[in-house]
Structures are given as C-alpha cells and as structure tokens.
Scaffold this motif. Structure first.
Motif, PDB file in Angstrom:
ATOM      1  N   LEU A  19       9.874  -0.515  -0.333  1.00  0.00           N
ATOM      2  CA  LEU A  19       8.887  -0.687  -1.405  1.00  0.00           C
ATOM      3  C   LEU A  19       7.780  -1.653  -0.972  1.00  0.00           C
ATOM      4  N   CYS A  20       6.557  -1.331  -1.377  1.00  0.00           N
ATOM      5  CA  CYS A  20       5.422  -2.220  -1.155  1.00  0.00           C
ATOM      6  C   CYS A  20       4.730  -2.455  -2.488  1.00  0.00           C
ATOM      7  N   ARG A  21       4.584  -3.717  -2.868  1.00  0.00           N
ATOM      8  CA  ARG A  21       3.943  -4.018  -4.154  1.00  0.00           C
ATOM      9  C   ARG A  21       2.433  -4.132  -4.029  1.00  0.00           C
ATOM     10  N   CYS A  22       1.906  -4.152  -2.803  1.00  0.00           N
ATOM     11  CA  CYS A  22       0.481  -4.460  -2.636  1.00  0.00           C
ATOM     12  C   CYS A  22      -0.380  -3.250  -2.287  1.00  0.00           C
ATOM     13  N   THR A  23      -0.001  -2.525  -1.247  1.00  0.00           N
ATOM     14  CA  THR A  23      -1.005  -1.674  -0.588  1.00  0.00           C
ATOM     15  C   THR A  23      -1.238  -0.334  -1.254  1.00  0.00           C
ATOM     16  N   GLY A  24      -0.286   0.157  -2.047  1.00  0.00           N
ATOM     17  CA  GLY A  24      -0.412   1.535  -2.525  1.00  0.00           C
ATOM     18  C   GLY A  24      -0.044   2.546  -1.453  1.00  0.00           C
ATOM     19  N   ALA A  57      -2.477  -2.053   7.152  1.00  0.00           N
ATOM     20  CA  ALA A  57      -1.316  -1.525   6.442  1.00  0.00           C
ATOM     21  C   ALA A  57      -0.544  -2.626   5.719  1.00  0.00           C
ATOM     22  N   LEU A  58      -1.128  -3.792   5.572  1.00  0.00           N
ATOM     23  CA  LEU A  58      -0.439  -4.848   4.825  1.00  0.00           C
ATOM     24  C   LEU A  58      -1.443  -5.741   4.112  1.00  0.00           C
ATOM     25  N   GLN A  59      -0.962  -6.268   2.995  1.00  0.00           N
ATOM     26  CA  GLN A  59      -1.756  -7.293   2.314  1.00  0.00           C
ATOM     27  C   GLN A  59      -0.974  -8.604   2.355  1.00  0.00           C
ATOM     28  N   CYS A  60       0.068  -8.742   1.515  1.00  0.00           N
ATOM     29  CA  CYS A  60       0.856  -9.971   1.604  1.00  0.00           C
ATOM     30  C   CYS A  60       1.768  -9.951   2.819  1.00  0.00           C
ATOM     31  N   GLY A  61       2.143  -8.751   3.297  1.00  0.00           N
ATOM     32  CA  GLY A  61       2.948  -8.641   4.503  1.00  0.00           C
ATOM     33  C   GLY A  61       4.447  -8.742   4.300  1.00  0.00           C
ATOM     34  N   TYR A  62       4.868  -8.907   3.046  1.00  0.00           N
ATOM     35  CA  TYR A  62       6.305  -9.121   2.817  1.00  0.00           C
ATOM     36  C   TYR A  62       7.136  -7.892   3.190  1.00  0.00           C
ATOM     37  N   CYS A  63       6.582  -6.715   2.910  1.00  0.00           N
ATOM     38  CA  CYS A  63       7.336  -5.480   3.175  1.00  0.00           C
ATOM     39  C   CYS A  63       7.229  -5.048   4.627  1.00  0.00           C
ATOM     40  N   THR A  64       6.296  -5.647   5.397  1.00  0.00           N
ATOM     41  CA  THR A  64       5.920  -5.113   6.709  1.00  0.00           C
ATOM     42  C   THR A  64       7.077  -5.026   7.711  1.00  0.00           C
TER      43      THR A  64
HETATM   44  S1  FES Z   1       1.955  -5.768   1.721  1.00  0.00           S
HETATM   45 FE1  FES Z   1       2.719  -6.914   0.057  1.00  0.00          FE
HETATM   46  S2  FES Z   1       4.549  -5.882  -0.392  1.00  0.00           S
HETATM   47 FE2  FES Z   1       3.668  -4.579   1.037  1.00  0.00          FE
END
Ligand code: FES
Ligand code: FAD
Ligand code: FES
Lengths: 284, 167
Positions: B133-138, B96-103
């Motif tokens: 908001l999440c910019r990565c995962t959709g 459920a995360l890519q960059c993890g910033y929103c996690t």
């Molecule tokens: S995982 Fe990158 S902003 Fe949500």
C-alpha cells in the motif's frame, strides 16, 4: 504489535510433532506458513503456550499423482499450488482460486493445509475443496484417517481435527475436460471474499451434464449450492443458467458484517453463480 | 531463547532470540537494519517486504526463528559498491515516492515480479504490487518506475547479448 510470549519447538518428523501436540493438549498451536496465525498473535487474539512449527517436516510438501487422485502435501504453499503443472492440468479450479488468495508475498508462505485447517468462512480454498470433492488426510496419536471435505468443516474457524491431529495431505480427484471458474467478489485488492463462488461444469453435447458449486462466505462453513446444482443439470443456454442460478443462496445463512448484509450476500451468490457457471461452461 | 543463524544482506549472524520475535523486529532492533519499516499490525501494507531464500515475504509475518538457516535480503542489500540497481534508480527518476515509507517494500515486491516476469505489462505490475500500500503517490509513478526498470534491464541484457555475438 508484539506477539505474546510462547515456547517454540520445531519437530523434525511427523511422529515427534504428533507426540508433542498430544503432550501439550489444548495449549499448543500448530504453525505452518503463519499467514493466519501470526496476524492473530500480533493482534493478541491467540495466546498459545507452545507453538509447534511443522514447517520443516519432510514429506508434507509437493504434489504427486496417485492413480486417479492428486495428492497435495499440506505444506505445499499457495505459490507452489498456483504454478504446479499437475494442479493446473487436473484441478485448474484450485490453481485459479489460489491465485486470488491474498498477495504474492503471502502466497509464498501460506499453505494449502493451513488454509483448510484455519477454516475461515471467507477463505477461498475451503469452498474449492468442497466443489472438488477433496479428501483430507489427518494424522494423530491414533493413526491416520481420511475425511471427506464435506465432513471437515464444522463451524466458524472449526474443523473435525483434534488438537493433536495434523492435516498432512489433500487428495483431489483428477478431473479433465471439466470447465471451471472461481468468481470472487471483494472491494479492494488483497481483501477477503465478501462472497466467492467455485464452479465446476461438465458439458455434454452443448448442455450442462453436471455442475458442482462451492460457496465462500455464505455461512459459518463453506457450502455447496445444492439447489442450483440440481437446477443446472440439463441447462443448454445462458437464460437457463441464469434461471438456475436464482437458487444459489437457497439453504445458506450468510452473516452480517461491516461490508455486507445477508440479503446482499445472497444477491452476490446468485450473480456470481451465474457468472461462474457461464464462464465454466464456455457460454460467457 | 532459541538459537538462530541467518545470513542478512550477505553477512552471517548468530543470535539467541525469543521465539515471539518477528523477523522485522530482528532486522530493525537487533541488527539495526532500519531500511525495512513497519507500517501496520495486520500484514496488509507490505512495507516490511524482504526476500527470504529468494522469495518475497512480509517480514512482520515471519518469526525470526522461522528464518533460522535462511538467507534474507533487505532493500539495504541491493546496491553493489554504492551503485543502485535499475529498480532503485527508476524509483528515483520516475518520482515513484513522496514520503518514501512504502518504497522499500515496493522495490522488494517489484524485484519478485521482474524475476518471474522480466517484461510485465502495467496490469501485471499492479497485480504483483497488490500486497503493498502507498498512501501518497496514487501508484501511477510506481507502476511507471517498475516498467522503466524492466525496460532498462532487458535493454542492457540485449546489449550484452549483441556484444557477445559480435565479440
Ligand atoms: S510514498 Fe508515501 S506511502 Fe508511498
Ligand atoms: C494480508 C493477508 C490476506 C489474506 N487474504 C486471503 C484471502 O483473500 N483468501 C484466503 O483464503 N486467505 C487469505 N489469507 C490467509 C492465507 O491464505 C493463509 O495462508 C492461510 O489462511 C493459512 O495458511 P498458513 O499456512 O499460513 O497457516 P498458519 O497461519 O500457519 O495456520 C493457520 C491455522 O491452521 C492451523 N494449521 C495450519 N496447518 C495445519 C496442519 N497441517 N494441520 C493442522 N492444523 C494446521 C494452525 O494451527 C492455525 O490455527 C490472507 C492472509 C494475509 C496475511
Ligand atoms: S508491516 Fe504491514 S505488512 Fe508488514
């Protein structure tokens, strides 16, 4: 960004709060839930010298019945309004519209009083207060006064409240048996309404006996769609509602901004009025 | 300066702070709890979400002085003795995360949902995460993770209940 520096006080009672505001004059700002004020401070669009935090003044939070009226404390949060059994029963329109405000975290902090005092034309609750014929109770150095919602909003972000007056209570006439619907048009989650329509409908024998329509973001203040309300009286089927809704934007002066032209807003007002009234009348 | 006392992730703190200090800056810069990130200036992104007296709030939109006398829980206070909560595990397992910033914000907002509604549907999850908001995962896997955590939590509660009945 980091907000500009300010002094901070947290009065423990209403009298103390009003006295503090009166002494500070124009340089003070009231802080309730902070969900409009803090973003303004962070963006450095407001520079108060003193922030008066009314958040812990007792007696300004919660909903009670007072005869034919629901008395809602100004500090009652959006979250509390949405879940309050009395509001759901007697002022369902308010609960429904409040559920469209922002997101859960903002609704945990933001207050009904703050939304009305802030008087953002895109805010959802001012138009609802108009449609519900709410009365707003303010307290200042001169005492207490009651202001009908229709006299409260004067211009973009402006109300009749004096800088040393606090909104303390929102009084909403109890309504049972009225249909209601808040239709909000926005492009992305948690964004403000491009246009919103608050409809209350009383039906009698299959016809609309009375309709009350509040408009969000159709001018510098919230408005009633008076022409459409008049045209709706007696409407008995969806076609009649659709015809009446054509006059929903009459007398409005919607703004132009990055998301919509005045013409588009007028179009939205007509479409949303039709949808809201059909749903409120159970004809949808 | 204004004196505040707050409990953060179970530890009590006393501090003198400038009134303009945002709660998120207090957590990060004063207490060193950088697990709660800042993602915007407009109170929109939700990555700074923490619990204030048990309710999710955007800690960039609360003053530290407003948290005086309150209890704050950040994402760093969730694990018990190094063991993740079902939500944290589900975010890991469901990608459920890519960059993890929103996690951190997603997890705190999802906690809030599951407390009010332990068995939400996918639509309810999306609605509850409206302010994040999440910019990565959709978002797809975020929704999956929250649903998986809900399932695991209620399954383990059922197991406990059955054990209590049979015991
Ligand atoms: S995982 Fe990158 S902003 Fe949500
Ligand atoms: C991300 C985000 C999205 C949002 N989306 C929406 C939305 O879709 N629809 C919507 O309607 N709103 C929206 N809001 C605004 C939200 O509803 C605010 O809670 C509300 O506008 C202000 O309430 P508050 O208690 O937070 O007021 P504050 O921010 O504390 O105060 C706002 C203003 O009102 C004054 N004030 C507050 N209380 C009183 C009082 N009792 N007496 C006198 N003056 C007072 C303050 O001085 C200040 O000028 C959003 C906010 C955020 C952060
Ligand atoms: S940092 Fe974006 S909402 Fe708080």
């Amino acid at each position: 960004m980091i907000p500009p520096a300010f002094d901070y006080v947290r009065p423990t009672g209403l009298d103390e709060a009003v006295r503090t505001l009166a002494d500070a004059g124009e340089e003070a700002k009231v802080l309730a839930g902070g969900q409009s004020l803090l973003p303004l401070l962070r963006l450095r669009l407001a520079f108060p010298e003193l922030v008066v935090d009314i958040g812990r003044i007792p007696g300004l939070r919660g909903v009670r019945e007072d005869g034919d009226v629901l008395a809602i404390g100004a500090l009652t949060t959006h979250h509390e309004v949405v879940h309050d059994p009395l509001v759901r029963r007697y002022a369902g329109l308010l609960a429904q519209a409040t559920e469209t405000v922002a997101d859960p975290a903002v609704r945990h902090r933001g207050t009904l009083g703050g939304s009305l005092a802030h008087a953002d034309p895109a805010g959802d609750l001012p138009a609802v207060a108009l449609a519900l014929d709410a009365e707003l109770v303010a307290v200042g150095p001169g005492g207490r006064r009651t202001i009908p919602a229709r006299d409260f909003f004067t211009d973009y972000l402006q109300t009749v409240l004096a800088p040393d007056e606090l909104l303390v209570e929102v009084r909403v006439p109890k309504r049972e048996g009225w249909g209601y619907r808040y239709e909000k048009f926005h492009r992305v989650a948690q964004s403000w309404a491009m246009v919103g329509v608050a409809a209350l409908v009383r039906r009698d024998d299959g016809h609309i006996a009375e309709a009350r329509i509040g408009l969000t973001n159709m001018g510098a203040t919230p408005l009633r769609a008076a022409a459409a309300e008049e045209a709706l009286a007696g409407a008995g089927d969806p076609d009649a509602v659709a015809r009446a809704a054509q006059s929903a934007a009459e007398g409005t002066r919607p703004s132009r901004d990055a998301s919509a032209s005045p013409e588009y807003r007028a179009h939205l007002a007509r479409v949303l009025t039709k949808r809201a009234v059909l749903a409120a009348a159970g004809m949808g | 300066m204004t004196h505040i006392s707050v409990t953060v992730d179970g530890t009590a703190y006393e501090d003198d702070v400038e009134p303009r200090l945002l709660l998120v800056h207090y957590l990060r810069d004063r207490l060193g709890l950088t697990g709660t990130p800042i993602g915007c200036d407009t109170s929109n992104c939700g990555t700074c979400t923490v619990e204030l007296d048990g309710m999710s709030v955007k800690s960039c939109t609360v003053l530290a002085v407003q948290a005086d006398g309150c209890e704050v829980t950040t994402v760093q206070g969730l694990a018990r003795d190094g063991a993740w909560t079902p939500l944290q595990r589900a975010f890991h397992e469901q990608h459920a995360l890519q960059c993890g910033y929103c996690t951190p914000g997603m997890i705190m907002a999802a906690r809030d949902l599951l407390r009010e509604n332990p068995r939400p549907g996918p639509g309810e999850v999306r609605k509850a995460l409206e302010g994040n908001l999440c910019r990565c995962t959709g978002y797809q896997n975020i929704v999956r993770a929250v649903l998986a955590a809900a399932e695991e939590t209620s399954a383990s509660e059922e197991r406990q209940n059955t054990q209590e009945v049979t015991a």
